[in-house]
Design an enzyme around this catalytic site. Structure first.
Site, PDB file in Angstrom:
ATOM      1  CG  HIS A 195      -2.153  -0.756   0.997  1.00  0.00           C
ATOM      2  ND1 HIS A 195      -2.394  -1.971   1.585  1.00  0.00           N
ATOM      3  CD2 HIS A 195      -3.208  -0.497   0.221  1.00  0.00           C
ATOM      4  CE1 HIS A 195      -3.557  -2.416   1.175  1.00  0.00           C
ATOM      5  NE2 HIS A 195      -4.077  -1.554   0.351  1.00  0.00           N
ATOM      6  CD  GLU A 439      -4.358 -11.400 -14.094  1.00  0.00           C
ATOM      7  OE1 GLU A 439      -3.605 -10.698 -13.423  1.00  0.00           O
ATOM      8  OE2 GLU A 439      -5.548 -11.620 -13.787  1.00  0.00           O
ATOM      9  CG  ASP A 463      -1.263 -11.892 -10.829  1.00  0.00           C
ATOM     10  OD1 ASP A 463      -0.622 -12.242  -9.824  1.00  0.00           O
ATOM     11  OD2 ASP A 463      -2.254 -11.148 -10.774  1.00  0.00           O
ATOM     12  CB  CYS A 510      -3.880  -3.775 -18.007  1.00  0.00           C
ATOM     13  SG  CYS A 510      -4.391  -5.366 -17.387  1.00  0.00           S
TER      14      CYS A 510
HETATM   15  C1  PEP Z   1      -1.546  -7.963 -13.444  1.00  0.00           C
HETATM   16  O1  PEP Z   1      -1.505  -9.013 -12.790  1.00  0.00           O
HETATM   17  O2  PEP Z   1      -0.691  -7.650 -14.299  1.00  0.00           O
HETATM   18  C2  PEP Z   1      -2.619  -6.988 -13.215  1.00  0.00           C
HETATM   19  C3  PEP Z   1      -2.770  -5.938 -13.996  1.00  0.00           C
HETATM   20  O3  PEP Z   1      -3.434  -7.199 -12.171  1.00  0.00           O
HETATM   21  P1  PEP Z   1      -3.041  -6.936 -10.631  1.00  0.00           P
HETATM   22  O4  PEP Z   1      -1.707  -6.245 -10.605  1.00  0.00           O
HETATM   23  O5  PEP Z   1      -4.135  -6.108 -10.086  1.00  0.00           O
HETATM   24  O6  PEP Z   1      -3.010  -8.321 -10.098  1.00  0.00           O
HETATM   25 MG    MG Z   2      -3.248  -9.669 -11.737  1.00  0.00          MG
END
Ligand code: PEP
Ligand code: MG
Length: 577
Positions: A195, A439, A463, A510
């Site tokens: 955080h 992912e 991920d 993303c």
């Molecule tokens: C990712 O895993 O790349 C993603 C965008 O999701 P988060 O970081 O929220 O797990």
């Molecule tokens: Mg993710």
């Protein structure tokens, strides 16, 4: 003598300032007996300390600027609630009476009892609660021991321009960093997704985490250079190093200022390839930021924050209200709402307390798996997303898909909801797109199957890399292996992009890799045409895009994917630039 320490850069920018060491833990708490006629006085001493701790926290709470993300204030509220709770305020009173011990020790006993209970439950959510107990107990003990309150809490403006060095920092500390104009921070623990890191990025405070033993090497008031992008901390810099970093800082500031001119410019490569540049958003403050940098839309709205710091899941109306605000803030631009992705490292407080995470939470019940198992958590959200599609171009995105069947189950639920809305005259967009995140390595290998079934895909590299290389993304012991440029990772990414291209299904990225300009040219060369990045990185990525002739580097990327020689691989990556 000049020395350098290395960690993980979590919030970019170069800061130069004097060190201030924060001492959080390591209180010397010992037991001593209290005479029978002094027990009441000891209890009064405890009560007085609890009151003072409460007052201190209230004072911090009041200083929170209105622009601060709501979840941060909520952390402080949690600590305040704990200071009202009898398990921490009354139980130690009984311990003092029964054991005739000092107040600090009674608190320690009670702390051990609480933490012991949490440990037995083996739940990631409860592990964060354990930290909360420690923070609150530490705060009271500090007062009892006449330790000054944490120095940076009282020193206020004296700390302006300093670099905080700590074992770890709480969200309350992060707030104070902003309030006290702290130049940068360095912590011994923590990861990219803590955080404090997330907040530091939003607040624009340079930071490096995971710098082991930082407090052993750095002395109070020593001059430090913190490079929040490179993850480097330089101590006692000589004149030449200082000059070099001051110059780099000036150049960076000028560069970021200059980027503003790109806001309205189209994201087109120098050889004419149009690119979509979407924003990742998490908190309401990001909605406005996404517009400010001229994003094409929102490519990832992480809805986890709606589930945090509370004991009951958000209602359909709460979801709807939050999505309505986003859709309205984006004024007609497309918005991609990701369905719940809690579990593993993303704690969701009391909501998940009844669920055991298993020995490997990242491989356990999280994201879409959890949503399918727990309709009470996911259905109100799905209904709200379908409803909000009536107000603007909304897309639904499913995280962590392992199988097509998971996607199919969610789509079936959505179709049933839509049929129900038709019956009841509730407006929605029947053409709302439903996509999924790639992912899981097996999903990437079978991306053509997902591209065939879903309306769009988005590669979640945070991920995907964790699972592909088998390293926990928040474990700083194995962080050194986290490498977006691992040839195996690149092949998974390329397989996904190609599958989308062959089937005519848009593929975005993303994960953090999309917003890191070190990889922008490579990703373009691999065929990526849709990027979704944090608003603070968007213009920088656009700058690289507009200066890249993608046709020149595409043949190199094809060779990158074919070679089995690491030397060749590195040379090609270098050549792509
Ligand atoms: C990712 O895993 O790349 C993603 C965008 O999701 P988060 O970081 O929220 O797990
Ligand atoms: Mg993710």
């Amino acid at each position: 003598m000049t020395f350098s320490l290395h960690g993980v850069g979590v919030s970019r920018g170069i800061a130069i300032g004097k060190a201030h060491i924060v001492v959080h833990a390591d209180l010397d708490v010992r037991e001593y007996p209290v005479a029978p006629d002094a027990v009441d006085a000891e209890i009064a001493r405890l009560r007085e300390a609890v009151t003072q701790a409460r007052e201190n926290l209230h004072a911090i709470r009041e200083k929170i600027p209105a622009s601060t993300p709501a979840d941060i204030a909520a952390f402080i509220d949690t600590h305040l609630l704990m200071l009202e709770d009898s398990t921490l305020t009354e139980e130690p009173v009984h311990i003092i009476r029964e054991r005739r011990c000092n107040a600090e020790w009674a608190l320690k006993i009670q702390r051990d009892v609480l933490v012991g209970v949490f440990e037995l439950m083996d739940d990631p959510y409860l592990r964060t609660r354990q930290d909360d107990v420690d923070h609150v107990v530490n705060r009271i003990q500090r007062i009892l021991l006449n330790h000054a309150p944490l120095h940076h809490e009282v020193a206020g403006s004296q700390l302006s321009g300093k670099v905080l060095i700590a074992d770890d920092l709480t969200p309350a500390d992060a707030l104070l960093m902003q309030h006290n104009a702290i130049a940068a921070f360095v912590t011994e623990f923590g990861g990219q997704t803590s955080h404090t890191s997330i907040l530091a990025r939003s607040l624009g405070i340079p930071g490096v985490v995971g710098v082991h033993h930082a407090r052993r090497y750095i002395r109070e008031d020593e001059i430090l250079i913190v490079d929040g992008k490179g993850g480097v901390v330089i101590g006692e810099p000589d004149e030449q190093t200082l000059r070099h970093y001051k110059q780099r800082r000036r150049e960076q500031q000028k560069y970021y200022q200059g980027l503003k001119r790109l806001k309205a410019a189209p994201a087109v490569t120098s050889d004419g390839q149009a690119i979509d540049l979407y924003a990742n958003v998490e908190l309401p403050a990001d909605f406005e930021a996404a517009r400010r940098v001229g994003a094409t839309g929102v490519g990832l709205y992480r809805t986890e924050f709606l589930y945090m710091n509370r004991s009951v899941a958000p209602s359909e109306e709460e979801h709807f209200e939050s999505y309505r605000q986003l859709v309205e803030a984006l004024g007609g631009l497309p918005v991609t709402i990701r369905t719940l992705d809690i579990g593993a490292d993303k704690h969701a407080d009391g909501i998940l307390a009844s669920r055991t995470a298993g020995a490997n939470p990242a491989l356990g019940l999280r994201a879409v798996r959890l949503g399918l198992k727990e309709p009470s958590l996911s259905w109100p959200q799905l209904r709200a997303i379908v409803r909000v599609s009536a107000l603007g171009p909304v897309r639904m995105m499913l995280p962590m898909l392992s199988t097509i069947d998971e996607a199919r189950q969610v789509v079936d639920i959505v179709r049933t909801m839509q049929a129900d809305f038709v019956q009841n005259d509730v407006p929605f967009d029947p053409h709302m797109q439903i996509g999924g995140m790639i992912e899981v390595p097996a999903a990437a290998m079978f991306a053509d199957g997902f591209a065939r079934y879903l309306d769009f895909l988005s590669i979640g590299t945070n991920d995907l890399i964790q699972y592909a290389i088998a390293i926990d993304r928040i474990n700083d012991e194995v962080n050194y292996l986290y490498d977006p440029l691992h040839p195996g990772v690149l092949r998974l990414i390329a397989t996904t992009i190609d599958a989308g291209r062959r089937r005519g299904t848009p593929v975005a990225m993303c994960g953090e890799m999309a917003g890191d300009t070190r990889y922008t040219r490579l990703l373009l060369a691999l065929g990526l045409r849709i990027f979704s990045v944090h608003p603070s990185a968007l213009l920088e990525v656009k700058d690289v895009i507009t200066n890249t002739a993608v046709g020149d580097i595409e043949p190199l990327a094809r060779r990158v994917l074919r070679t089995s020689s690491m030397d060749r691989f590195r040379a090609l990556i270098e050549a792509i630039g």
